[in-house]
Design a protein around this motif. Structure first.
Motif, PDB file in Angstrom:
ATOM      1  N   HIS A 276       0.804  -1.224   0.000  1.00 34.06           N
ATOM      2  CA  HIS A 276       0.000   0.000   0.000  1.00 34.06           C
ATOM      3  C   HIS A 276       0.839   1.277   0.000  1.00 34.06           C
ATOM      4  O   HIS A 276       0.296   2.373  -0.170  1.00 34.06           O
ATOM      5  CB  HIS A 276      -0.957  -0.008   1.200  1.00 34.06           C
ATOM      6  CG  HIS A 276      -2.051  -1.007   1.050  1.00 34.06           C
ATOM      7  ND1 HIS A 276      -1.874  -2.340   1.332  1.00 34.06           N
ATOM      8  CD2 HIS A 276      -3.333  -0.875   0.628  1.00 34.06           C
ATOM      9  CE1 HIS A 276      -3.007  -2.988   1.084  1.00 34.06           C
ATOM     10  NE2 HIS A 276      -3.902  -2.126   0.658  1.00 34.06           N
ATOM     11  N   ALA A 277       2.141   1.157   0.177  1.00 30.97           N
ATOM     12  CA  ALA A 277       3.014   2.333   0.267  1.00 30.97           C
ATOM     13  C   ALA A 277       2.902   3.279  -0.928  1.00 30.97           C
ATOM     14  O   ALA A 277       2.963   4.496  -0.741  1.00 30.97           O
ATOM     15  CB  ALA A 277       4.458   1.898   0.483  1.00 30.97           C
ATOM     16  N   PRO A 278       2.735   2.788  -2.156  1.00 32.31           N
ATOM     17  CA  PRO A 278       2.659   3.727  -3.289  1.00 32.31           C
ATOM     18  C   PRO A 278       1.384   4.579  -3.323  1.00 32.31           C
ATOM     19  O   PRO A 278       1.291   5.521  -4.095  1.00 32.31           O
ATOM     20  CB  PRO A 278       2.687   2.816  -4.518  1.00 32.31           C
ATOM     21  CG  PRO A 278       3.156   1.490  -4.038  1.00 32.31           C
ATOM     22  CD  PRO A 278       2.775   1.399  -2.597  1.00 32.31           C
ATOM     23  N   PHE A 279       0.408   4.245  -2.502  1.00 29.44           N
ATOM     24  CA  PHE A 279      -0.885   4.923  -2.549  1.00 29.44           C
ATOM     25  C   PHE A 279      -1.042   5.844  -1.340  1.00 29.44           C
ATOM     26  O   PHE A 279      -0.690   5.478  -0.225  1.00 29.44           O
ATOM     27  CB  PHE A 279      -2.021   3.895  -2.575  1.00 29.44           C
ATOM     28  CG  PHE A 279      -1.863   2.894  -3.682  1.00 29.44           C
ATOM     29  CD1 PHE A 279      -2.149   3.233  -4.998  1.00 29.44           C
ATOM     30  CD2 PHE A 279      -1.392   1.617  -3.412  1.00 29.44           C
ATOM     31  CE1 PHE A 279      -1.973   2.316  -6.024  1.00 29.44           C
ATOM     32  CE2 PHE A 279      -1.212   0.692  -4.431  1.00 29.44           C
ATOM     33  CZ  PHE A 279      -1.505   1.049  -5.739  1.00 29.44           C
ATOM     34  N   PRO A 280      -1.608   7.039  -1.532  1.00 30.71           N
ATOM     35  CA  PRO A 280      -1.797   7.959  -0.407  1.00 30.71           C
ATOM     36  C   PRO A 280      -2.973   7.508   0.468  1.00 30.71           C
ATOM     37  O   PRO A 280      -4.128   7.753   0.142  1.00 30.71           O
ATOM     38  CB  PRO A 280      -2.093   9.295  -1.095  1.00 30.71           C
ATOM     39  CG  PRO A 280      -2.717   8.908  -2.402  1.00 30.71           C
ATOM     40  CD  PRO A 280      -2.052   7.613  -2.797  1.00 30.71           C
ATOM     41  N   VAL A 281      -2.668   6.830   1.549  1.00 33.07           N
ATOM     42  CA  VAL A 281      -3.705   6.351   2.460  1.00 33.07           C
ATOM     43  C   VAL A 281      -3.792   7.354   3.616  1.00 33.07           C
ATOM     44  O   VAL A 281      -2.966   7.346   4.525  1.00 33.07           O
ATOM     45  CB  VAL A 281      -3.407   4.932   2.977  1.00 33.07           C
ATOM     46  CG1 VAL A 281      -4.539   4.459   3.888  1.00 33.07           C
ATOM     47  CG2 VAL A 281      -3.199   3.965   1.809  1.00 33.07           C
ATOM     48  N   THR A 282      -4.775   8.227   3.528  1.00 37.20           N
ATOM     49  CA  THR A 282      -4.986   9.259   4.541  1.00 37.20           C
ATOM     50  C   THR A 282      -5.996   8.776   5.576  1.00 37.20           C
ATOM     51  O   THR A 282      -6.630   7.727   5.400  1.00 37.20           O
ATOM     52  CB  THR A 282      -5.520  10.536   3.884  1.00 37.20           C
ATOM     53  OG1 THR A 282      -6.818  10.242   3.322  1.00 37.20           O
ATOM     54  CG2 THR A 282      -4.581  11.062   2.801  1.00 37.20           C
ATOM     55  N   LEU A 283      -6.173   9.546   6.610  1.00 35.99           N
ATOM     56  CA  LEU A 283      -7.213   9.219   7.592  1.00 35.99           C
ATOM     57  C   LEU A 283      -8.583   9.208   6.926  1.00 35.99           C
ATOM     58  O   LEU A 283      -9.424   8.352   7.223  1.00 35.99           O
ATOM     59  CB  LEU A 283      -7.183  10.206   8.759  1.00 35.99           C
ATOM     60  CG  LEU A 283      -5.949  10.131   9.654  1.00 35.99           C
ATOM     61  CD1 LEU A 283      -5.951  11.283  10.658  1.00 35.99           C
ATOM     62  CD2 LEU A 283      -5.870   8.788  10.367  1.00 35.99           C
ATOM     63  N   ASP A 284      -8.814  10.142   6.008  1.00 38.14           N
ATOM     64  CA  ASP A 284     -10.086  10.174   5.286  1.00 38.14           C
ATOM     65  C   ASP A 284     -10.269   8.905   4.459  1.00 38.14           C
ATOM     66  O   ASP A 284     -11.353   8.318   4.455  1.00 38.14           O
ATOM     67  CB  ASP A 284     -10.164  11.417   4.396  1.00 38.14           C
ATOM     68  CG  ASP A 284     -11.462  11.463   3.617  1.00 38.14           C
ATOM     69  OD1 ASP A 284     -12.549  11.451   4.243  1.00 38.14           O
ATOM     70  OD2 ASP A 284     -11.401  11.491   2.364  1.00 38.14           O
TER      71      ASP A 284
ATOM     72  N   HIS B  53      -6.059   1.240  10.046  1.00 33.50           N
ATOM     73  CA  HIS B  53      -5.301   2.287  10.730  1.00 33.50           C
ATOM     74  C   HIS B  53      -3.798   2.135  10.479  1.00 33.50           C
ATOM     75  O   HIS B  53      -3.093   3.120  10.251  1.00 33.50           O
ATOM     76  CB  HIS B  53      -5.607   2.283  12.233  1.00 33.50           C
ATOM     77  CG  HIS B  53      -4.986   3.438  12.940  1.00 33.50           C
ATOM     78  ND1 HIS B  53      -5.420   4.726  12.767  1.00 33.50           N
ATOM     79  CD2 HIS B  53      -3.951   3.495  13.789  1.00 33.50           C
ATOM     80  CE1 HIS B  53      -4.667   5.536  13.496  1.00 33.50           C
ATOM     81  NE2 HIS B  53      -3.772   4.815  14.123  1.00 33.50           N
ATOM     82  N   MET B  54      -3.330   0.907  10.462  1.00 32.32           N
ATOM     83  CA  MET B  54      -1.911   0.637  10.251  1.00 32.32           C
ATOM     84  C   MET B  54      -1.456   1.064   8.854  1.00 32.32           C
ATOM     85  O   MET B  54      -0.296   1.396   8.647  1.00 32.32           O
ATOM     86  CB  MET B  54      -1.659  -0.869  10.465  1.00 32.32           C
ATOM     87  CG  MET B  54      -0.231  -1.320  10.298  1.00 32.32           C
ATOM     88  SD  MET B  54       0.157  -2.168   8.726  1.00 32.32           S
ATOM     89  CE  MET B  54      -1.133  -3.320   8.459  1.00 32.32           C
ATOM     90  N   LEU B  55      -2.360   1.095   7.896  1.00 31.94           N
ATOM     91  CA  LEU B  55      -1.991   1.420   6.519  1.00 31.94           C
ATOM     92  C   LEU B  55      -1.962   2.918   6.226  1.00 31.94           C
ATOM     93  O   LEU B  55      -1.513   3.327   5.155  1.00 31.94           O
ATOM     94  CB  LEU B  55      -2.926   0.711   5.546  1.00 31.94           C
ATOM     95  CG  LEU B  55      -2.778  -0.814   5.543  1.00 31.94           C
ATOM     96  CD1 LEU B  55      -3.828  -1.442   4.643  1.00 31.94           C
ATOM     97  CD2 LEU B  55      -1.383  -1.231   5.136  1.00 31.94           C
TER      98      LEU B  55
ATOM     99  N   THR C 287      -0.140   8.878   4.976  1.00 35.94           N
ATOM    100  CA  THR C 287      -0.084  10.253   4.508  1.00 35.94           C
ATOM    101  C   THR C 287      -0.957  11.137   5.405  1.00 35.94           C
ATOM    102  O   THR C 287      -2.085  10.767   5.707  1.00 35.94           O
ATOM    103  CB  THR C 287      -0.594  10.359   3.055  1.00 35.94           C
ATOM    104  OG1 THR C 287       0.186   9.501   2.233  1.00 35.94           O
ATOM    105  CG2 THR C 287      -0.532  11.765   2.528  1.00 35.94           C
ATOM    106  N   ASP C 288      -0.415  12.258   5.780  1.00 41.69           N
ATOM    107  CA  ASP C 288      -1.146  13.213   6.603  1.00 41.69           C
ATOM    108  C   ASP C 288      -2.131  13.978   5.727  1.00 41.69           C
ATOM    109  O   ASP C 288      -1.761  14.508   4.686  1.00 41.69           O
ATOM    110  CB  ASP C 288      -0.150  14.195   7.246  1.00 41.69           C
ATOM    111  CG  ASP C 288      -0.801  15.165   8.190  1.00 41.69           C
ATOM    112  OD1 ASP C 288      -1.984  14.961   8.560  1.00 41.69           O
ATOM    113  OD2 ASP C 288      -0.140  16.153   8.553  1.00 41.69           O
ATOM    114  N   ASP C 289      -3.397  13.997   6.140  1.00 40.77           N
ATOM    115  CA  ASP C 289      -4.385  14.750   5.362  1.00 40.77           C
ATOM    116  C   ASP C 289      -4.869  15.976   6.126  1.00 40.77           C
ATOM    117  O   ASP C 289      -5.900  16.548   5.805  1.00 40.77           O
ATOM    118  CB  ASP C 289      -5.552  13.875   4.933  1.00 40.77           C
ATOM    119  CG  ASP C 289      -6.352  13.309   6.099  1.00 40.77           C
ATOM    120  OD1 ASP C 289      -5.933  13.456   7.263  1.00 40.77           O
ATOM    121  OD2 ASP C 289      -7.407  12.697   5.853  1.00 40.77           O
TER     122      ASP C 289
END
Length: 129
Positions: A73-81, A116-118, A121-123
């Motif tokens: 999942h690192a290449p994808f921006p996984v934000t809290l949203d 949550h672990m994934l 990126t800060d949104d």
């Protein structure tokens, strides 16, 4: 008997993942994280992963190797949203299943911890300098 078998095996995971992707398709922001035009391959990968994680066939590892969720999942921006959107659709998919509360709670707990672990990126909106 494995957790996988206790919750209904392949049929349960097929339904869960299919319903989840119905939600993803209807969520333009979350859908944008999936680079493939056809979500079928993503649906298959998630189903195989969840089946394996919950004690079913190890087809995921046979075909794709170790899951390494954070790396994949690192290449994808996984934000809290995005985490919250993912959880909203997964919980809605869970609601379509007729699981007893103990099994449903165990699955919800896993999904929340994994989602949550994934986050990578800060949104949070940044103030101008």
């Amino acid at each position: 008997m494995s957790f996988y078998d206790e919750v209904g095996g392949a049929e349960t995971f097929q339904r869960l993942v299919h319903e989840f992707y119905v939600g993803v398709k209807a969520d333009p922001e979350l859908r944008a994280l999936y680079p493939e035009e056809d979500l079928g391959p993503a649906e298959r990968r998630l189903r195989m992963f969840l089946e394996q994680y919950f004690g079913g066939p190890n087809t995921y590892s046979q075909e794709r190797g170790h899951p390494r969720l954070r790396m994949r999942h690192a290449p994808f921006p996984v934000t809290l949203d995005m985490r919250d959107r993912w959880m909203r659709h997964m919980l809605a998919a869970m609601d379509t299943l007729e699981l007893d509360e103990a099994h449903a709670e165990a699955m919800r707990d896993y999904f929340m911890r994994a989602a949550h672990m994934l986050v990578n990126t800060d949104d949070t909106p940044h103030a101008s300098l």
